[in-house]
Design a protein around this motif. Sequence first.
Motif, PDB file in Angstrom:
ATOM      1  N   GLU A   9       3.519   6.013   9.840  1.00  0.00           N
ATOM      2  CA  GLU A   9       4.576   5.872  10.848  1.00  0.00           C
ATOM      3  C   GLU A   9       5.712   4.983  10.339  1.00  0.00           C
ATOM      4  O   GLU A   9       6.879   5.244  10.597  1.00  0.00           O
ATOM      5  CB  GLU A   9       4.009   5.333  12.161  1.00  0.00           C
ATOM      6  N   ARG A  10       5.355   3.934   9.611  1.00  0.00           N
ATOM      7  CA  ARG A  10       6.386   3.055   9.033  1.00  0.00           C
ATOM      8  C   ARG A  10       7.256   3.830   8.055  1.00  0.00           C
ATOM      9  O   ARG A  10       8.493   3.736   8.082  1.00  0.00           O
ATOM     10  CB  ARG A  10       5.713   1.871   8.329  1.00  0.00           C
ATOM     11  N   LEU A  11       6.621   4.644   7.216  1.00  0.00           N
ATOM     12  CA  LEU A  11       7.369   5.419   6.221  1.00  0.00           C
ATOM     13  C   LEU A  11       8.250   6.488   6.869  1.00  0.00           C
ATOM     14  O   LEU A  11       9.329   6.793   6.360  1.00  0.00           O
ATOM     15  CB  LEU A  11       6.411   6.042   5.200  1.00  0.00           C
ATOM     16  N   LYS A  12       7.817   7.032   7.992  1.00  0.00           N
ATOM     17  CA  LYS A  12       8.648   8.009   8.719  1.00  0.00           C
ATOM     18  C   LYS A  12       9.969   7.385   9.151  1.00  0.00           C
ATOM     19  O   LYS A  12      10.980   8.068   9.274  1.00  0.00           O
ATOM     20  CB  LYS A  12       7.913   8.542   9.950  1.00  0.00           C
ATOM     21  N   LEU A  13       9.925   6.079   9.404  1.00  0.00           N
ATOM     22  CA  LEU A  13      11.127   5.349   9.818  1.00  0.00           C
ATOM     23  C   LEU A  13      11.907   4.810   8.614  1.00  0.00           C
ATOM     24  O   LEU A  13      12.924   4.136   8.790  1.00  0.00           O
ATOM     25  CB  LEU A  13      10.744   4.201  10.751  1.00  0.00           C
ATOM     26  N   ASN A  14      11.392   5.078   7.414  1.00  0.00           N
ATOM     27  CA  ASN A  14      12.002   4.575   6.179  1.00  0.00           C
ATOM     28  C   ASN A  14      12.093   3.055   6.165  1.00  0.00           C
ATOM     29  O   ASN A  14      13.079   2.483   5.701  1.00  0.00           O
ATOM     30  CB  ASN A  14      13.385   5.196   5.935  1.00  0.00           C
ATOM     31  N   TRP A  15      11.069   2.410   6.684  1.00  0.00           N
ATOM     32  CA  TRP A  15      11.001   0.964   6.700  1.00  0.00           C
ATOM     33  C   TRP A  15      10.101   0.489   5.572  1.00  0.00           C
ATOM     34  O   TRP A  15       9.096   1.115   5.243  1.00  0.00           O
ATOM     35  CB  TRP A  15      10.415   0.444   8.009  1.00  0.00           C
ATOM     36  N   THR A  16      10.428  -0.678   5.044  1.00  0.00           N
ATOM     37  CA  THR A  16       9.539  -1.347   4.098  1.00  0.00           C
ATOM     38  C   THR A  16       8.517  -2.148   4.906  1.00  0.00           C
ATOM     39  O   THR A  16       8.681  -2.362   6.114  1.00  0.00           O
ATOM     40  CB  THR A  16      10.326  -2.313   3.195  1.00  0.00           C
ATOM     41  N   GLN A  17       7.480  -2.606   4.227  1.00  0.00           N
ATOM     42  CA  GLN A  17       6.516  -3.483   4.896  1.00  0.00           C
ATOM     43  C   GLN A  17       7.223  -4.740   5.383  1.00  0.00           C
ATOM     44  O   GLN A  17       6.920  -5.247   6.461  1.00  0.00           O
ATOM     45  CB  GLN A  17       5.372  -3.851   3.946  1.00  0.00           C
ATOM     46  N   GLU A  18       8.163  -5.227   4.607  1.00  0.00           N
ATOM     47  CA  GLU A  18       8.897  -6.427   4.984  1.00  0.00           C
ATOM     48  C   GLU A  18       9.694  -6.213   6.273  1.00  0.00           C
ATOM     49  O   GLU A  18       9.707  -7.081   7.150  1.00  0.00           O
ATOM     50  CB  GLU A  18       9.835  -6.846   3.854  1.00  0.00           C
ATOM     51  N   GLN A  19      10.321  -5.053   6.405  1.00  0.00           N
ATOM     52  CA  GLN A  19      11.099  -4.778   7.618  1.00  0.00           C
ATOM     53  C   GLN A  19      10.197  -4.733   8.851  1.00  0.00           C
ATOM     54  O   GLN A  19      10.532  -5.290   9.894  1.00  0.00           O
ATOM     55  CB  GLN A  19      11.870  -3.462   7.474  1.00  0.00           C
ATOM     56  N   LEU A  20       9.047  -4.059   8.740  1.00  0.00           N
ATOM     57  CA  LEU A  20       8.115  -4.012   9.867  1.00  0.00           C
ATOM     58  C   LEU A  20       7.603  -5.414  10.178  1.00  0.00           C
ATOM     59  O   LEU A  20       7.545  -5.808  11.351  1.00  0.00           O
ATOM     60  CB  LEU A  20       6.945  -3.070   9.570  1.00  0.00           C
ATOM     61  N   ALA A  21       7.250  -6.159   9.143  1.00  0.00           N
ATOM     62  CA  ALA A  21       6.733  -7.518   9.333  1.00  0.00           C
ATOM     63  C   ALA A  21       7.733  -8.384  10.096  1.00  0.00           C
ATOM     64  O   ALA A  21       7.352  -9.132  11.007  1.00  0.00           O
ATOM     65  CB  ALA A  21       6.396  -8.142   7.981  1.00  0.00           C
TER      66      ALA A  21
END
Length: 117
Positions: free
Chosen positions: A13-25
């Motif tokens: 789901e994070r990758l679908k949003l093109n987010w890095t782990q840092e952005q989600l964190a």
Amino acid sequence: MEQQTLGQRIREERLKLNWTQEQLAEKVYLSTAYIGQIERGERSLTLDNLVAVANQLGVTVDYLLSDSVTPKDDRFNDLWRQLINNRSEEEKELAINMVKLMFGYLDAASGKDPSCE
């Protein structure tokens, strides 16, 4: 619960949003290292953190856990679902009330106190 399955779903789901782990964190006020551990299935999430992650990803907690929780095999629940499938709300309510009434009579006949359960 299978932590790896949950972690994989969060990663997808994070990758679908093109987010890095840092952005989600950053969005959920957790460390990047912790998010990485979650996604690899090495750590578990608290309920509060799971809800926060689900909200940020735009999915439900149920969706994230859907492959992680194995439902109990219960033939009676399956039979009940089959019986009420495609019934109106009124018919479902009537069926529930009839079952409650029947169990009330069964409890009374056996001397069982339903308030003890």
